[in-house]
Design a protein around this motif. Structure first.
Motif, mmCIF file in Angstrom:
data_model
loop_
_atom_site.group_PDB
_atom_site.id
_atom_site.type_symbol
_atom_site.label_atom_id
_atom_site.label_comp_id
_atom_site.label_asym_id
_atom_site.label_seq_id
_atom_site.Cartn_x
_atom_site.Cartn_y
_atom_site.Cartn_z
ATOM 1 N N GLU A 160 17.494 -2.814 -12.340
ATOM 2 C CA GLU A 160 16.104 -2.797 -11.859
ATOM 3 C C GLU A 160 15.680 -4.189 -11.391
ATOM 4 O OE1 GLU A 160 11.771 -2.286 -13.883
ATOM 5 O OE2 GLU A 160 13.167 -0.631 -14.220
ATOM 6 N N LYS A 161 16.057 -5.221 -12.153
ATOM 7 C CA LYS A 161 15.705 -6.594 -11.785
ATOM 8 C C LYS A 161 16.485 -7.075 -10.566
ATOM 9 C CE LYS A 161 14.337 -8.064 -16.429
ATOM 10 N NZ LYS A 161 14.605 -9.013 -17.551
ATOM 11 N N LEU A 202 9.112 -6.963 -7.676
ATOM 12 C CA LEU A 202 10.248 -7.546 -6.972
ATOM 13 C C LEU A 202 10.124 -9.064 -7.002
ATOM 14 C CD1 LEU A 202 10.491 -5.222 -3.843
ATOM 15 C CD2 LEU A 202 11.555 -4.951 -6.081
ATOM 16 N N LYS A 203 11.269 -9.742 -7.066
ATOM 17 C CA LYS A 203 11.273 -11.201 -7.091
ATOM 18 C C LYS A 203 10.712 -11.764 -5.800
ATOM 19 C CE LYS A 203 15.271 -12.232 -10.054
ATOM 20 N NZ LYS A 203 16.603 -12.890 -10.067
ATOM 21 N N ASN A 204 10.066 -12.935 -5.927
ATOM 22 C CA ASN A 204 9.695 -13.686 -4.752
ATOM 23 C C ASN A 204 10.967 -13.984 -3.947
ATOM 24 O OD1 ASN A 204 9.624 -16.650 -3.596
ATOM 25 N ND2 ASN A 204 7.533 -15.871 -3.521
ATOM 26 N N GLU A 205 10.906 -13.839 -2.618
ATOM 27 C CA GLU A 205 12.096 -13.970 -1.786
ATOM 28 C C GLU A 205 12.799 -15.313 -1.964
ATOM 29 O OE1 GLU A 205 14.988 -12.874 0.880
ATOM 30 O OE2 GLU A 205 13.397 -11.607 0.083
ATOM 31 N N GLU A 224 0.809 -1.214 0.000
ATOM 32 C CA GLU A 224 0.000 0.000 0.000
ATOM 33 C C GLU A 224 0.850 1.275 0.000
ATOM 34 O OE1 GLU A 224 -2.215 -3.007 2.689
ATOM 35 O OE2 GLU A 224 -0.168 -2.588 1.979
ATOM 36 N N MET A 225 2.089 1.164 0.458
ATOM 37 C CA MET A 225 2.940 2.344 0.612
ATOM 38 C C MET A 225 3.862 2.567 -0.592
ATOM 39 S SD MET A 225 3.997 1.710 4.623
ATOM 40 C CE MET A 225 4.479 3.388 4.990
ATOM 41 N N LYS A 226 3.906 1.621 -1.504
ATOM 42 C CA LYS A 226 4.880 1.684 -2.599
ATOM 43 C C LYS A 226 4.660 2.864 -3.547
ATOM 44 C CE LYS A 226 6.198 -3.181 -2.605
ATOM 45 N NZ LYS A 226 6.224 -4.472 -3.337
ATOM 46 N N TRP A 266 17.725 -2.263 -1.192
ATOM 47 C CA TRP A 266 18.752 -3.287 -1.266
ATOM 48 C C TRP A 266 18.688 -3.979 -2.619
ATOM 49 C CZ3 TRP A 266 17.878 -4.972 4.401
ATOM 50 C CH2 TRP A 266 18.964 -4.543 5.185
ATOM 51 N N SER A 267 19.848 -4.113 -3.260
ATOM 52 C CA SER A 267 19.919 -4.752 -4.578
ATOM 53 C C SER A 267 21.000 -5.822 -4.585
ATOM 54 C CB SER A 267 20.250 -3.722 -5.667
ATOM 55 O OG SER A 267 19.273 -2.701 -5.722
#
Length: 456
Positions: A158-159, A301-304, A141-143, A272-273
């Motif tokens: 970006e990826k 964002l990728k699944n953790e 909600e904050m993105k 963090w990238s």
């Protein structure tokens, strides 16, 4: 002379006391002993100062690849980062008050301390009267309130974005001395922070004594460094980074740092990238000087779990290969054998090589390491995991007298809005930490000003 006449026992006591005194005096004379981290020697000065975020190519080639930190002064004042103006306590209460956030207890970081989860409203209600601080993944909600700088918008950067974290306290917080296996852009929406930073090349010195490898942090007391217990820190060069409201700081991959937030409202967002060793210019389709900050809500964002496997294995291989950028089978096998915990058969090493070698030309490139599907290694090599997993690591840590390593597994205590939290309130106020002793801060400020003039 009287002590010699009284008898041998008094003489022995005298010698014992004398040498204890000499030992104490010797410790007293060690620069920085039992003082806050950074007092052991003068800093090398401030980090590079920029007026705006660099383009993706510039960022990769001159800062990521060369491991160079920088500060972009006042960059959030340009109006392109909505949270900078929006995120007052009143706005956060109104828009996101019901969201549960992760909170840690204690202004001085303790990775074995109890953590909590509570509504944003509850945190806002108590944070000025307690020693709690928020460390929370930015909610979906904050993105919309957050933008990604132009530096991260092509070339694979970006990826590579892994997570975006919100840090929030009433100030006076002190982190442990640690490093991250990620590149970090930290933007300060409110407050004032000092960072003591050590180049990653000082890994042998920093990790020589009482280092917790599982959490990548030193157990040194950052408020009172025991130079006898941590002798390798005695003359270790360091850099000073001071960021104030509106600044963003780039902390390179594996740089060691310790963060102090000055008293008063402190609110930061860090990106963090995963660390890239290859820049894919083919993804920069438009002119880089035309790029604009992009809303985080438009970035997937990728699944953790999905990202962790590929990222960890890629970093493991590339750390082993170090400076090599084009690798044949012999070089690959020799380097990988050095990091394995047991012997790897030639056939299995060949299979690993072939899985990464996408164009089958017998040479591995950085691009192939970054595009490889490492899950295939588990499918094609049944013993793959056992080659690199040391089941005795916990025992080794225990033998080295390292603290418990349950920081990442401890479950937070859930607190509801109506719950009594008096046990978190009215703590003893932590003393304001400064680096003014021996003119460290004064000298650093002069060096930072000189750096700014050079950049301008």
């Amino acid at each position: 002379m009287a002590v010699f006449i009284v008898g041998k026992y008094n003489f022995v006591y005298f010698l014992s006391s004398y040498f204890t005194f000499l030992s104490f005096t010797a410790c007293e004379n060690i620069p920085g002993h039992l003082k806050p981290l950074g007092h052991h020697r003068k800093s090398l000065g401030g980090v590079t100062i920029l007026k705006e975020f660099p383009s993706p190519t510039d960022f990769y080639e001159n800062y990521i690849a060369k491991s160079v930190p920088f500060i972009v002064k006042g960059v959030l004042e340009n109006g392109q980062f909505p949270a900078y103006k929006l995120w007052t306590d009143q706005y956060l209460e109104k828009e996101y008050g019901s969201l549960f956030v992760d909170v840690e207890g204690g202004k001085k970081e303790d990775r074995n301390a109890q953590a909590y989860t509570m509504p944003m409203s509850k945190f806002l209600q108590i944070y000025n009267q307690s020693n709690v601080y928020m460390v929370h993944d930015v909610a979906t909600e904050m993105k919309a309130d957050i933008t990604i700088p132009v530096s991260l918008q092509c070339g694979g950067l970006e990826k590579a974005i892994k997570s975006v974290i919100m840090w929030f306290s009433s100030g006076g917080t002190r982190s442990v001395l640690h490093n991250d296996g990620l590149d970090n852009i930290n933007c300060l929406l409110d407050g004032n922070k000092d960072l003591i930073m050590f180049h990653k090349k000082y890994k042998p010195e920093i990790e020589a004594d009482h280092f917790v490898h599982y959490g990548a942090y030193s157990s040194v007391d950052v408020e009172a460094v025991d130079m006898e217990k941590f002798p390798k820190l005695r003359d270790l060069p360091w850099y000073m980074a001071n960021i104030t409201k509106g600044d963003c700081l780039f902390i390179p991959y594996q740089w060691y740092h310790q963060v102090y937030s000055h008293s008063g409202r402190n609110l930061a967002v860090n990106i963090w990238s995963n660390h890239l060793r290859w820049f894919d210019k083919t993804t920069c389709k438009e002119s880089e000087d035309k790029l604009k900050p992009k809303s985080l809500k438009n970035i997937e964002l990728k699944n953790e779990e999905e990202s962790s496997l590929d990222d960890e294995l890629r970093d493991m291989f590339l750390d082993a290969l170090d400076e090599l950028t084009n690798v044949n089978l012999g070089e690959f096998a020799g380097r990988i054998r050095k990091i394995a915990v047991q012997e790897i058969p030639d056939d299995d090493l060949s299979k690993m090589f072939d899985i990464i070698d996408n164009d089958k030309n017998g040479m591995l490139t950085m691009g192939e390491f970054h595009t490889c599907d490492y899950a295939e290694m588990f499918e094609q090599i049944p013993d793959f995991e056992s080659f690199f997993t040391n089941n005795d690591q916990d025992a080794l840590d225990s033998n080295n007298n390292q603290p418990d390593n349950d920081y990442y597994t401890k479950q937070p205590m859930r607190i509801e809005m109506e719950d009594d939290v008096s046990f978190l309130l009215n703590p003893k106020k932590s003393p304001e930490l400064t680096l003014n002793d021996e003119n460290i801060q004064e000298e650093t400020n002069d060096q930072i000003k000189n750096t700014i003039r050079e950049e301008l």
